[in-house]
Design a protein around this motif. Structure first.
Motif, PDB file in Angstrom:
ATOM      1  N   GLU A  52     -11.209  31.851 -54.179  1.00 50.86           N
ATOM      2  CA  GLU A  52     -12.039  33.098 -54.257  1.00 50.86           C
ATOM      3  C   GLU A  52     -13.446  32.916 -53.536  1.00 50.86           C
ATOM      4  N   GLU A  53     -13.863  31.345 -53.580  1.00 52.90           N
ATOM      5  CA  GLU A  53     -15.445  31.460 -53.017  1.00 52.90           C
ATOM      6  C   GLU A  53     -15.014  31.097 -51.501  1.00 52.90           C
ATOM      7  N   LEU A  54     -14.017  30.727 -51.104  1.00 53.73           N
ATOM      8  CA  LEU A  54     -13.656  30.451 -49.858  1.00 53.73           C
ATOM      9  C   LEU A  54     -13.323  32.102 -49.198  1.00 53.73           C
ATOM     10  N   SER A  55     -12.873  32.860 -49.801  1.00 53.09           N
ATOM     11  CA  SER A  55     -12.693  34.131 -49.284  1.00 53.09           C
ATOM     12  C   SER A  55     -13.924  35.065 -48.887  1.00 53.09           C
ATOM     13  N   LYS A  56     -15.136  34.446 -49.490  1.00 51.39           N
ATOM     14  CA  LYS A  56     -16.547  35.072 -49.374  1.00 51.39           C
ATOM     15  C   LYS A  56     -17.090  34.624 -48.397  1.00 51.39           C
ATOM     16  N   LYS A  57     -17.807  35.365 -47.322  1.00 51.62           N
ATOM     17  CA  LYS A  57     -18.415  34.882 -46.489  1.00 51.62           C
ATOM     18  C   LYS A  57     -19.907  34.264 -46.654  1.00 51.62           C
ATOM     19  N   PRO A  58     -20.180  33.003 -46.199  1.00 54.35           N
ATOM     20  CA  PRO A  58     -21.540  32.565 -46.529  1.00 54.35           C
ATOM     21  C   PRO A  58     -22.552  33.434 -45.957  1.00 54.35           C
ATOM     22  N   ASP A  59     -23.919  33.279 -46.580  1.00 53.11           N
ATOM     23  CA  ASP A  59     -24.727  33.866 -46.136  1.00 53.11           C
ATOM     24  C   ASP A  59     -25.631  33.373 -44.817  1.00 53.11           C
ATOM     25  N   ILE A  60     -24.862  33.035 -43.828  1.00 58.58           N
ATOM     26  CA  ILE A  60     -25.307  32.608 -42.489  1.00 58.58           C
ATOM     27  C   ILE A  60     -24.960  33.514 -41.406  1.00 58.58           C
ATOM     28  N   ASN A  61     -26.069  34.046 -40.735  1.00 57.89           N
ATOM     29  CA  ASN A  61     -26.058  34.856 -39.478  1.00 57.89           C
ATOM     30  C   ASN A  61     -26.041  33.992 -38.275  1.00 57.89           C
ATOM     31  N   PHE A  62     -25.145  33.579 -37.820  1.00 53.75           N
ATOM     32  CA  PHE A  62     -25.036  32.533 -36.883  1.00 53.75           C
ATOM     33  C   PHE A  62     -24.963  33.168 -35.359  1.00 53.75           C
ATOM     34  N   LYS A  63     -25.809  32.818 -34.544  1.00 58.41           N
ATOM     35  CA  LYS A  63     -25.896  33.484 -33.023  1.00 58.41           C
ATOM     36  C   LYS A  63     -26.176  32.403 -32.258  1.00 58.41           C
TER      37      LYS A  63
ATOM     38  N   VAL B  73     -19.212  15.507 -48.847  1.00 58.10           N
ATOM     39  CA  VAL B  73     -20.082  16.855 -48.782  1.00 58.10           C
ATOM     40  C   VAL B  73     -20.865  17.126 -50.206  1.00 58.10           C
ATOM     41  N   VAL B  74     -21.960  17.295 -50.222  1.00 60.65           N
ATOM     42  CA  VAL B  74     -22.619  17.599 -51.910  1.00 60.65           C
ATOM     43  C   VAL B  74     -23.162  19.079 -51.779  1.00 60.65           C
ATOM     44  N   SER B  75     -22.737  19.681 -52.834  1.00 57.92           N
ATOM     45  CA  SER B  75     -23.173  20.893 -53.263  1.00 57.92           C
ATOM     46  C   SER B  75     -23.539  21.096 -54.393  1.00 57.92           C
ATOM     47  N   GLY B  76     -24.904  21.804 -54.708  1.00 59.17           N
ATOM     48  CA  GLY B  76     -25.576  21.750 -56.029  1.00 59.17           C
ATOM     49  C   GLY B  76     -25.323  23.318 -56.556  1.00 59.17           C
ATOM     50  N   CYS B  77     -25.887  23.380 -57.890  1.00 58.49           N
ATOM     51  CA  CYS B  77     -25.503  24.734 -58.411  1.00 58.49           C
ATOM     52  C   CYS B  77     -26.811  24.637 -59.738  1.00 58.49           C
TER      53      CYS B  77
ATOM     54  N   PRO C 244     -31.728  29.817 -56.987  1.00 49.92           N
ATOM     55  CA  PRO C 244     -30.903  31.062 -56.889  1.00 49.92           C
ATOM     56  C   PRO C 244     -29.999  31.007 -55.847  1.00 49.92           C
ATOM     57  N   ASP C 245     -29.025  31.950 -56.227  1.00 51.58           N
ATOM     58  CA  ASP C 245     -28.038  32.179 -54.915  1.00 51.58           C
ATOM     59  C   ASP C 245     -27.383  30.943 -54.550  1.00 51.58           C
ATOM     60  N   TRP C 246     -27.223  29.787 -55.312  1.00 58.05           N
ATOM     61  CA  TRP C 246     -26.526  28.663 -54.973  1.00 58.05           C
ATOM     62  C   TRP C 246     -25.187  28.815 -54.439  1.00 58.05           C
ATOM     63  N   GLU C 247     -24.526  30.032 -55.000  1.00 60.90           N
ATOM     64  CA  GLU C 247     -23.008  30.503 -54.506  1.00 60.90           C
ATOM     65  C   GLU C 247     -22.701  30.207 -53.302  1.00 60.90           C
ATOM     66  N   TYR C 248     -24.014  30.637 -52.526  1.00 58.40           N
ATOM     67  CA  TYR C 248     -23.809  30.893 -50.908  1.00 58.40           C
ATOM     68  C   TYR C 248     -23.651  29.533 -50.420  1.00 58.40           C
ATOM     69  N   ASN C 249     -24.443  28.486 -50.861  1.00 58.17           N
ATOM     70  CA  ASN C 249     -24.496  26.883 -50.437  1.00 58.17           C
ATOM     71  C   ASN C 249     -22.991  26.741 -50.533  1.00 58.17           C
ATOM     72  N   LEU C 250     -22.509  26.950 -51.776  1.00 56.78           N
ATOM     73  CA  LEU C 250     -21.098  26.465 -52.141  1.00 56.78           C
ATOM     74  C   LEU C 250     -20.179  26.935 -51.159  1.00 56.78           C
ATOM     75  N   ARG C 251     -20.243  28.276 -50.936  1.00 54.88           N
ATOM     76  CA  ARG C 251     -19.304  28.636 -50.001  1.00 54.88           C
ATOM     77  C   ARG C 251     -19.187  28.067 -48.766  1.00 54.88           C
ATOM     78  N   PHE C 252     -20.245  27.783 -48.200  1.00 58.83           N
ATOM     79  CA  PHE C 252     -20.676  26.926 -46.857  1.00 58.83           C
ATOM     80  C   PHE C 252     -19.952  25.540 -46.890  1.00 58.83           C
ATOM     81  N   ALA C 253     -20.180  24.874 -48.266  1.00 56.71           N
ATOM     82  CA  ALA C 253     -20.064  23.657 -48.419  1.00 56.71           C
ATOM     83  C   ALA C 253     -18.388  23.468 -48.377  1.00 56.71           C
ATOM     84  N   LEU C 254     -17.635  24.406 -48.942  1.00 54.43           N
ATOM     85  CA  LEU C 254     -16.061  24.484 -49.266  1.00 54.43           C
ATOM     86  C   LEU C 254     -15.570  24.896 -47.601  1.00 54.43           C
ATOM     87  N   ARG C 255     -16.186  25.620 -46.922  1.00 56.44           N
ATOM     88  CA  ARG C 255     -15.605  25.700 -45.545  1.00 56.44           C
ATOM     89  C   ARG C 255     -15.747  24.478 -44.626  1.00 56.44           C
TER      90      ARG C 255
END
Length: 361
Positions: free
Chosen positions: A135-146, A273-277, A286-297
């Protein structure tokens, strides 16, 4: 116990005597405890280090240690078979410089399984949080890459002086000290490899080489936090912040652990890879889930491009400055038993992994 009528009460009140006796008992116990702990210091250090390993990896490590003979600290070990991986000139230099030193074992292994398995990778979840990896992998990280020429990635080192071994000898000398202020020998060189590969792939990157663990190790994260915030203020386009470290597992008595994998027959250092919550909100994360989604990818792509590259991802209740952005990760590249060449090689691979992850965003 004292009869007041007979005048047998001493000058010092009984409570004070009891208090003094208690204090004396504590002091005696502390002295005894210190002497015991001092003799077992290395075992305690290893016990603490093993907390970062998943259960399967602990079992693997214990088996490796059983297979590896423990050197006697007072006995020199013959180096004839252990120097097969070094050149003859390196061997002569090592022996001349360390003629009277003890040697200790290095346990080389690949740690891949342990914790929660998903697809081609594993996650060690020490939080109690019901982690749904898919489920976390299916969600987009909050990264606006350019790719517009503006900085997108920041690489820093909270423990900048962390260094590696110079040669792959299969052992290390007692004088080995895995810290250096020479940027050609520590994690800065690994950060350079990551940065160079990202830039080569068209991703503008800033690599900060400030020392945050000198002159004091304490307060390193506070100092690196200040560095990160200052750079983000100057370059608000940055989306990803990577704190690159090197790990350390083991000790002289049991041997230091060296995690490796191979790409095209060449050894490289495994990463963690280390990801916290922050489950109860007490860490201002707050919003640690976004970091987790990036870490999982990152974990998934690393294992896809370079099978065996990752140790199980460490997901736990900690912060380590990952609260600063939604794209912040801490990554351990190898341990102090890996060589610098192995770690630098992995840095290049990690640059490719990050490029693939960011391009998908």
């Amino acid at each position: 116990m004292f009869n007041k009528r007979k005048g047998n009460i001493p000058n010092i009140p009984i409570k004070i005597i009891a208090l003094l006796c208690s204090i004396l008992s504590v002091i005696c116990f502390s002295i005894r405890l210190f002497s015991v702990v001092k003799g077992k210091k290395e075992n305690i250090e290893l016990f603490a280090a093993e907390f970062i390993l998943p259960d399967a990896d602990k079992a693997s490590l214990q088996q490796e240690m059983k297979k590896t003979s423990k050197p006697n600290n007072k006995t020199k070990i013959s180096s004839s078979s252990e120097l097969e991986n070094s050149t003859s000139s390196e061997t002569k230099d090592e022996n001349n410089n360390h003629e009277n030193e003890n040697k200790y074992n290095i346990i080389e292994s690949q740690f891949s399984e342990g914790g929660i398995g998903y697809d081609n990778f594993y996650v060690k979840n020490s939080t109690g949080y019901d982690l749904n990896i898919g489920e976390e992998l299916s969600k987009k990280p909050d990264i606006n890459f350019k790719k517009d020429g503006s900085p997108q990635v920041l690489i820093v080192h909270t423990h900048t002086s962390e260094s590696y071994m110079e040669n792959d000898l299969g052992f290390y000398y007692e004088s080995f000290y895995p810290r250096s202020t020479d940027n050609e020998k520590n994690v800065v060189k690994v950060g350079n490899a990551i940065s160079n590969k990202l830039k080569e792939n068209g991703i503008e990157t800033i690599h900060d080489t400030t020392y945050h663990d000198i002159p004091s190790y304490n307060g390193s994260y506070s100092r690196s936090s200040a560095t990160i915030n200052n750079i983000l203020e100057a370059h608000p386009s940055i989306q990803v912040v990577l704190d690159i470290h090197r790990d350390s597992i083991g000790n002289n008595e049991n041997g230091k652990v060296k995690p490796t994998f191979k790409v095209n027959g060449q050894k490289a250092a495994q990463i963690m890879v280390v990801s916290g919550c922050d489950l109860d909100g007490s860490m201002d994360f707050p919003d640690w889930e976004y970091n987790l989604r990036f870490a999982l990818r990152v974990q998934k792509v690393a294992e896809t491009l370079y099978p065996g590259m990752t140790r199980p991802m460490s997901f736990g209740e900690f912060r380590y400055n990952m609260n600063i952005t939604h794209g912040s990760l801490l990554i351990e590249i190898g341990t102090d038993a890996n060589t610098l060449d192995e770690a630098v090689r992995t840095g290049g691979y990690l640059g490719n992994v990050l490029t693939n992850v960011l391009n998908d965003l």
